[in-house]
Design a protein around this motif. Structure first.
Motif, PDB file in Angstrom:
ATOM      1  N   HIS A   1       0.815  -1.213   0.000  1.00 44.17           N
ATOM      2  CA  HIS A   1       0.000   0.000   0.000  1.00 44.17           C
ATOM      3  C   HIS A   1       0.855   1.273   0.000  1.00 44.17           C
ATOM      4  CE1 HIS A   1      -3.748  -2.226   0.729  1.00 44.17           C
ATOM      5  NE2 HIS A   1      -3.034  -2.973   1.597  1.00 44.17           N
ATOM      6  N   ILE A   2       2.058   1.187   0.564  1.00 43.43           N
ATOM      7  CA  ILE A   2       2.858   2.412   0.743  1.00 43.43           C
ATOM      8  C   ILE A   2       4.239   2.313   0.076  1.00 43.43           C
ATOM      9  CG2 ILE A   2       1.713   3.064   2.890  1.00 43.43           C
ATOM     10  CD1 ILE A   2       4.118   1.825   4.396  1.00 43.43           C
ATOM     11  N   ALA A   3       4.482   1.251  -0.729  1.00 39.19           N
ATOM     12  CA  ALA A   3       5.825   1.025  -1.284  1.00 39.19           C
ATOM     13  C   ALA A   3       6.290   2.194  -2.143  1.00 39.19           C
ATOM     14  CB  ALA A   3       5.844  -0.268  -2.102  1.00 39.19           C
ATOM     15  N   MET A   4       5.465   2.646  -3.054  1.00 35.82           N
ATOM     16  CA  MET A   4       5.894   3.725  -3.941  1.00 35.82           C
ATOM     17  C   MET A   4       6.027   5.050  -3.200  1.00 35.82           C
ATOM     18  SD  MET A   4       6.637   2.256  -6.664  1.00 35.82           S
ATOM     19  CE  MET A   4       7.116   3.757  -7.517  1.00 35.82           C
ATOM     20  N   GLN A   5       5.161   5.236  -2.141  1.00 34.30           N
ATOM     21  CA  GLN A   5       5.302   6.456  -1.340  1.00 34.30           C
ATOM     22  C   GLN A   5       6.616   6.445  -0.562  1.00 34.30           C
ATOM     23  OE1 GLN A   5       1.179   6.020   0.427  1.00 34.30           O
ATOM     24  NE2 GLN A   5       1.268   8.249   0.291  1.00 34.30           N
ATOM     25  N   LEU A   6       6.928   5.266  -0.013  1.00 38.11           N
ATOM     26  CA  LEU A   6       8.213   5.140   0.673  1.00 38.11           C
ATOM     27  C   LEU A   6       9.371   5.403  -0.299  1.00 38.11           C
ATOM     28  CD1 LEU A   6       7.878   2.042   3.035  1.00 38.11           C
ATOM     29  CD2 LEU A   6       8.497   4.376   3.700  1.00 38.11           C
TER      30      LEU A   6
ATOM     31  N   LYS B   1      10.314  -5.823  -3.232  1.00 37.82           N
ATOM     32  CA  LYS B   1       9.599  -7.095  -3.248  1.00 37.82           C
ATOM     33  C   LYS B   1       8.084  -6.900  -3.285  1.00 37.82           C
ATOM     34  CE  LYS B   1      13.139  -9.460  -0.498  1.00 37.82           C
ATOM     35  NZ  LYS B   1      13.403 -10.212   0.781  1.00 37.82           N
ATOM     36  N   PHE B   2       7.611  -5.673  -2.984  1.00 35.98           N
ATOM     37  CA  PHE B   2       6.174  -5.462  -2.840  1.00 35.98           C
ATOM     38  C   PHE B   2       5.633  -4.355  -3.732  1.00 35.98           C
ATOM     39  CE2 PHE B   2       7.940  -7.024   1.149  1.00 35.98           C
ATOM     40  CZ  PHE B   2       7.167  -8.146   1.374  1.00 35.98           C
ATOM     41  N   ALA B   3       6.492  -3.491  -4.257  1.00 33.78           N
ATOM     42  CA  ALA B   3       6.026  -2.375  -5.088  1.00 33.78           C
ATOM     43  C   ALA B   3       5.525  -2.884  -6.431  1.00 33.78           C
ATOM     44  CB  ALA B   3       7.167  -1.378  -5.285  1.00 33.78           C
ATOM     45  N   PRO B   4       4.653  -2.116  -7.101  1.00 36.38           N
ATOM     46  CA  PRO B   4       4.198  -2.488  -8.445  1.00 36.38           C
ATOM     47  C   PRO B   4       5.401  -2.654  -9.383  1.00 36.38           C
ATOM     48  CG  PRO B   4       2.885  -0.695  -7.575  1.00 36.38           C
ATOM     49  CD  PRO B   4       4.018  -0.881  -6.632  1.00 36.38           C
ATOM     50  N   LEU B   5       5.477  -3.780 -10.073  1.00 35.40           N
ATOM     51  CA  LEU B   5       6.666  -4.128 -10.847  1.00 35.40           C
ATOM     52  C   LEU B   5       7.010  -3.082 -11.896  1.00 35.40           C
ATOM     53  CD1 LEU B   5       6.438  -7.984 -11.436  1.00 35.40           C
ATOM     54  CD2 LEU B   5       8.240  -6.729 -10.281  1.00 35.40           C
ATOM     55  N   GLN B   6       6.084  -2.820 -12.777  1.00 34.49           N
ATOM     56  CA  GLN B   6       6.403  -1.971 -13.923  1.00 34.49           C
ATOM     57  C   GLN B   6       6.706  -0.541 -13.505  1.00 34.49           C
ATOM     58  OE1 GLN B   6       6.921  -3.631 -16.617  1.00 34.49           O
ATOM     59  NE2 GLN B   6       6.138  -5.443 -15.542  1.00 34.49           N
ATOM     60  N   GLU B   7       5.952  -0.035 -12.540  1.00 31.61           N
ATOM     61  CA  GLU B   7       6.167   1.342 -12.084  1.00 31.61           C
ATOM     62  C   GLU B   7       7.537   1.498 -11.443  1.00 31.61           C
ATOM     63  OE1 GLU B   7       4.004   4.746  -9.282  1.00 31.61           O
ATOM     64  OE2 GLU B   7       3.126   2.735  -9.480  1.00 31.61           O
TER      65      GLU B   7
ATOM     66  N   LEU C   1      13.696  -7.944 -11.050  1.00 29.22           N
ATOM     67  CA  LEU C   1      13.820  -8.888 -12.164  1.00 29.22           C
ATOM     68  C   LEU C   1      13.573 -10.321 -11.715  1.00 29.22           C
ATOM     69  CD1 LEU C   1      16.913  -7.451 -14.107  1.00 29.22           C
ATOM     70  CD2 LEU C   1      14.482  -7.169 -14.609  1.00 29.22           C
ATOM     71  N   GLN C   2      13.913 -10.653 -10.475  1.00 30.13           N
ATOM     72  CA  GLN C   2      13.604 -11.984  -9.963  1.00 30.13           C
ATOM     73  C   GLN C   2      12.091 -12.163  -9.824  1.00 30.13           C
ATOM     74  OE1 GLN C   2      16.195 -11.859  -6.472  1.00 30.13           O
ATOM     75  NE2 GLN C   2      17.396 -13.557  -7.324  1.00 30.13           N
ATOM     76  N   ARG C   3      11.397 -11.102  -9.427  1.00 28.29           N
ATOM     77  CA  ARG C   3       9.935 -11.157  -9.365  1.00 28.29           C
ATOM     78  C   ARG C   3       9.324 -11.259 -10.760  1.00 28.29           C
ATOM     79  NH1 ARG C   3       7.680  -6.075  -6.561  1.00 28.29           N
ATOM     80  NH2 ARG C   3       5.719  -7.151  -7.102  1.00 28.29           N
ATOM     81  N   GLN C   4       9.982 -10.593 -11.714  1.00 32.45           N
ATOM     82  CA  GLN C   4       9.453 -10.573 -13.078  1.00 32.45           C
ATOM     83  C   GLN C   4       9.440 -11.975 -13.695  1.00 32.45           C
ATOM     84  OE1 GLN C   4       8.686  -7.407 -14.828  1.00 32.45           O
ATOM     85  NE2 GLN C   4       7.596  -8.856 -16.133  1.00 32.45           N
ATOM     86  N   GLY C   5      10.505 -12.767 -13.417  1.00 28.75           N
ATOM     87  CA  GLY C   5      10.562 -14.120 -13.955  1.00 28.75           C
ATOM     88  C   GLY C   5      10.670 -14.107 -15.473  1.00 28.75           C
TER      89      GLY C   5
END
Length: 923
Positions: free
Chosen positions: A54-59, A92-98, A127-131
């Protein structure tokens, strides 16, 4: 149910907002351990990490991007580290593409290694999350890393080329250290990703053909390969640092090469695609929608897989010995050689010398692995032509001496690896297309060596070394007058010298006409010797006339030919740096004396060429290859007062007549002396004469001592004043004599030259006497003794190298010729004597004449040699000596050398010693 979910989401959002405020407050209070506890303690981590999406990009925006900078790192390193750890966690939690787009931008803009490393660690997690999903997005992310590496500042000399001394310190350069640190950081970034790819992206057993499309494995393979290209390729130092331990560059290169090989499976797989890219290039047509990026095979796209980077990969495999043990062994050496030539050509065409070095070393290694000769049918591949063009461009025009030398070595090995027909085709094509005279002369010499080797072998001579094919090649090697009698001889002097030497060689070597040389001789005479003789006379007259006009103060600026020669030679001879650079072919007015120096050098070069021409002309006459009189003439040609005589037979007859007249005069003088001694009267008469002679001798000795003292002092002024009266004047003043004493030297600057030559000759003879115990101790290697003696004598000229053309011009003047010639002849006789040559046969004559000729040729080469320590001059000297030994062996078998010729030439040395006032006996 939906209302309950919404209530939960609202509750999570409120908690997440509170968590965000708490993190900010803790950072504001510098409670960095408190922030870590929020996400690491057993009680808090599960709940708080659940709220991070919820707050990854704000952080990221409020904390990480604000604090991951050099200023914070310098002033508050704990805040920087905390933000770094937080960024890796929220990745590990932020929206990947953004987040991926943000990281790509930050990577390219990072201002230091610490900032770069922080964002790179976060990208690794993303990139590990992207697979395996969205490989193009992965490719864009990796491209941002490459962009950053290529934008890092580097020393200019990396692109310009560096020597061994610079290479040994290259990794201590601050900018290079920073680049290597970035590469090492990228290595830490790629290791877990590469391991994951090798485990997950495995080709299924049912898949027959390799998938060359855009997938994660191929994207990373291209990425690793691009990392081997620029800028890392500029640091490849194997050509100058083979004796050192593993460098950081080698470690990085080895790691990347291993990752590429693991991803490919078969390290030779790309070679098939390289040939495909080089031979069948895609035609791009935007109107039809055909773009470079439209190809489905990523390995065929230059932007994704640059050929120079592929070449560096195979350079690492072969030259760096990184070929994996699991590599297939079924590939034929010929296939590898033909495929690698494509890559070598790519490297040779790069602008940076380090890449060109790698191309040469790559080919050199592949050539060493070939056991059987390469068939001439391989030359049907167009790449051989392109490779030879690129290689010859480096050999002929590279400013790097070591690079030219390695290129010449590779060129020779490349030609020799083919079968006889292949060698012939390569040499013939190069001689027909090249414009570099020195290189063409070298290639002509290669063909001569090949023919020589074939003549030594038993069995019939191959067709490429005899008959029609030999004739075609021979004419290409020796007929080098593109504009007939109007050809610029100085421009083509290098190749002409090689051509005449080749002509001399075959005239002596192939007396039975096995090759068909004598059948080709009429064409050679018509196309080379006749026009060259006329051109030499024309050029000599032209230069001497111009010199006379300059001496009289007439600049003759309308003479375009002479202006071009002055422009070309002034840089080499006077180091004036006045080669035309503004599109004006005319040379600025460089001064009368400087022009005279340049002209004297030009005339000397022409005289040397004329000497070779006369030898070749004599040897090609089907008479005895060498006669004493013409060779005596070759040494004294520039000193002859009557220079209108060009017919060899006329000159021989005239010189023999003069020698007979001199012998008769000497005999008459001896008889007159004996008669006067017999009629001299009693003891008193002899005593009176002796007393007067002793007084005259003492007076003359005193004068000679003063002259020597003045001339010794004058030598130190030669670098500034040249070989001139002014230098003698300054020497006289320093020695305590009035400046008017220069009247003791009516011969002017030549007195200084003669004194210097005599002094150097005496020093050399003294050295030779010490080495041989006055000639009593035998020399182990006479040839090496001669080489070292000539080298020692030429090295004495080094302090006056820039002024030596002026000295040569003074020695060439008719009034000074006898003394200058006598010094040369006496010196070569002394050198030969102490080398152990005391025989009274024809060899006595040829060895001395040959040594004198070689000395003069080496002296001219020495003047234009810019190599360190004049290494090229000493190599030239050694080669000429080796050739002279072979020629001597052949001449020793020649008939018709009578005692009359021996006696007449002996008299030339005796006359020379008489001119100098020296005795002949060595005691």
């Amino acid at each position: 149910m939906q209302e309950q979910d919404m209530e939960v989401d609202m509750a999570d959002a409120v908690e997440a907002s509170n968590l965000l405020q708490l993190v900010k407050q803790l950072l504001l209070e510098k409670a960095y351990d408190g922030v870590r506890m929020l996400f690491q303690s057993a009680q808090e981590s599960e709940r708080n990490t659940r709220l991070l999406p919820h707050i990854a990009m704000q952080l990221y925006h409020d904390v990480c991007s604000e604090n991951l900078c050099d200023e914070v790192n310098a002033q508050e390193p704990e805040l920087f580290d905390c933000s770094d750890e937080l960024l890796k966690l929220l990745a590990k939690f932020a929206p990947l593409q953004e987040l991926m787009l943000e990281l790509m931008e930050r990577l390219e803009e990072s201002s230091s290694l610490n900032v770069f490393g922080g964002y790179l660690r976060a990208l690794q997690v993303v990139l590990q999350r992207q697979g395996r999903d969205k490989p193009q997005a992965v490719e864009w992310s990796l491209q941002s890393i490459l962009t950053k590496l290529r934008e890092l500042p580097l020393p200019n000399y990396l692109s310009e080329g560096y020597d061994e001394a610079q290479a040994r310190l290259i990794e201590q350069n601050e900018q290079v250290e920073d680049l290597l640190a970035h590469y090492i950081t990228v290595g830490l970034f790629r290791q877990p990703l590469c391991s994951e790819i090798l485990q997950q992206d495995v080709r299924s057993p049912s898949q027959i053909f390799r998938d060359c499309g855009l997938n994660r494995r191929n994207v990373f393979t291209c990425f690793f390969t691009q990392l081997l290209g620029r800028p890392l390729a500029l640091l490849e130092m194997s050509h100058v640092k083979e004796d050192l331990t593993r460098t950081y560059v080698q470690q990085v290169t080895e790691g990347l090469s291993q990752d590429i090989s693991h991803c490919l499976g078969d390290p030779f797989y790309l070679l098939n695609l390289v040939e495909q890219r080089a031979r069948w290039q895609r035609k791009l047509d935007a109107a039809k929608g055909v773009y470079e990026m439209s190809c489905r095979n990523v390995f065929l796209i230059e932007e994704k897989l640059p050929l120079h980077a592929v070449a560096m990969y195979y350079h690492s495999l072969f030259v760096g010995n990184q070929l994996p043990a699991t590599a297939p062994r079924i590939y034929a050496p010929l296939f590898l050689f033909e495929s690698i030539v494509y890559l070598a050509e790519v490297l040779l065409k790069q602008q940076e010398p380090p890449l060109q070095y790698c191309g040469l070393r790559l080919v050199e290694h592949l050539l060493s692995t070939l056991v059987d000769p390469v068939p001439s049918s391989s030359l049907h591949l167009d790449v051989h032509k392109r490779f030879c063009e690129a290689l010859c461009k480096i050999v002929g025009y590279s400013p790097q001496v070591a690079l030219r030398q390695l290129g010449l070595h590779v060129l020779r090995q490349y030609v020799l690896v083919f079968d006889d027909h292949g060698k012939y085709l390569i040499l013939k094509n190069l001689l027909e297309t090249l414009q570099h005279d020195g290189l063409m002369g070298y290639l002509g010499g290669m063909y001569k060596d090949l023919v020589d080797k074939a003549l030594d072998e038993s069995g019939p001579l191959p067709e490429v070394y005899s008959g029609k094919m030999f004739r075609e090649m021979l004419l290409l090697c020796v007929c080098v007058l593109p504009h007939d009698v109007k050809s610029d001889l100085l421009l083509h002097a290098d190749r002409l010298c090689h051509a005449l030497n080749i002509l001399r060689y075959f005239a002596v070597r192939d007396k039975k006409d096995v090759t068909g040389f004598w059948q080709s001789l009429p064409d050679i005479v018509k196309r080379l010797l006749d026009p060259l003789g006329k051109a030499l006379n024309f050029s000599m007259a032209h230069y001497k006339a111009y010199k006379e006009r300059v001496e009289k103060g007439q600049s003759a600026s309308d003479d375009e030919l002479m202006q071009r020669q002055l422009n070309m030679l002034a840089v080499n001879i006077t180091n004036s740096g006045m080669a035309g650079g503004d599109g004006d072919s005319r040379l600025p007015d460089i001064g009368r004396q400087e022009k005279l120096d340049v002209l004297a050098s030009s005339i000397t070069s022409l005289e040397t060429l004329q000497s070779l021409y006369l030898i070749a002309n004599a040897q090609s006459s089907r008479l005895a290859p060498l006669q004493p009189r013409p060779l005596t003439f070759l040494l004294a040609r520039s000193y002859a007062k009557d220079e209108k005589t060009t017919n060899l037979d006329d000159f021989r007859a005239r010189e023999e007549q003069r020698e007979r007249e001199r012998d008769a005069a000497d005999e008459a003088a001896a008889k007159a002396t004996q008669k006067e001694s017999g009629a001299g009267g009693g003891v008193g008469g002899v005593g009176a004469t002796g007393s007067g002679g002793q007084q005259d001798d003492a007076k003359q000795a005193k004068v000679d001592a003063i002259r020597a003292k003045i001339l010794d002092a004058a030598l130190q002024h030669v670098p500034q004043q040249g070989w001139s009266r002014q230098a003698i004047v300054l020497g006289a003043e320093e020695s305590g004599y009035p400046s008017v004493v220069h009247g003791m030297f009516p011969e002017g600057g030549f007195a200084l030259v003669s004194h210097f030559n005599g002094k150097c000759n005496a020093q050399l003879v003294e050295s030779l006497q010490q080495r041989t115990d006055g000639g009593k101790q035998a020399v182990e290697d006479p040839l090496d003794f001669l080489v070292q003696a000539v080298r020692q004598r030429l090295e004495m000229v080094t302090p006056y190298k820039q002024q030596w053309p002026q000295a040569m011009a003074l020695m060439a003047q008719p009034q000074h010729a006898p003394t200058a010639l006598a010094q040369v002849l006496t010196l070569v006789d002394d050198i030969c004597y102490y080398s152990g040559d005391r025989s009274v046969d024809f060899g006595w004559y040829t060895r001395r004449v040959g040594l004198a000729t070689i000395m003069k040729m080496t002296e001219l080469y020495f003047l234009q040699d810019t190599s360190q320590g004049h290494t090229q001059t000493w190599e030239f000297l050694k080669n000429r000596m080796d050739e002279a030994v072979q020629l001597q062996i052949m001449l020793s078998q020649t008939e018709g050398m009578t005692h009359t010729f021996q006696r007449s030439f002996n008299s030339a040395f005796i006359t020379a010693r008489n001119i100098l006032g020296l005795g002949y006996n060595r005691n």
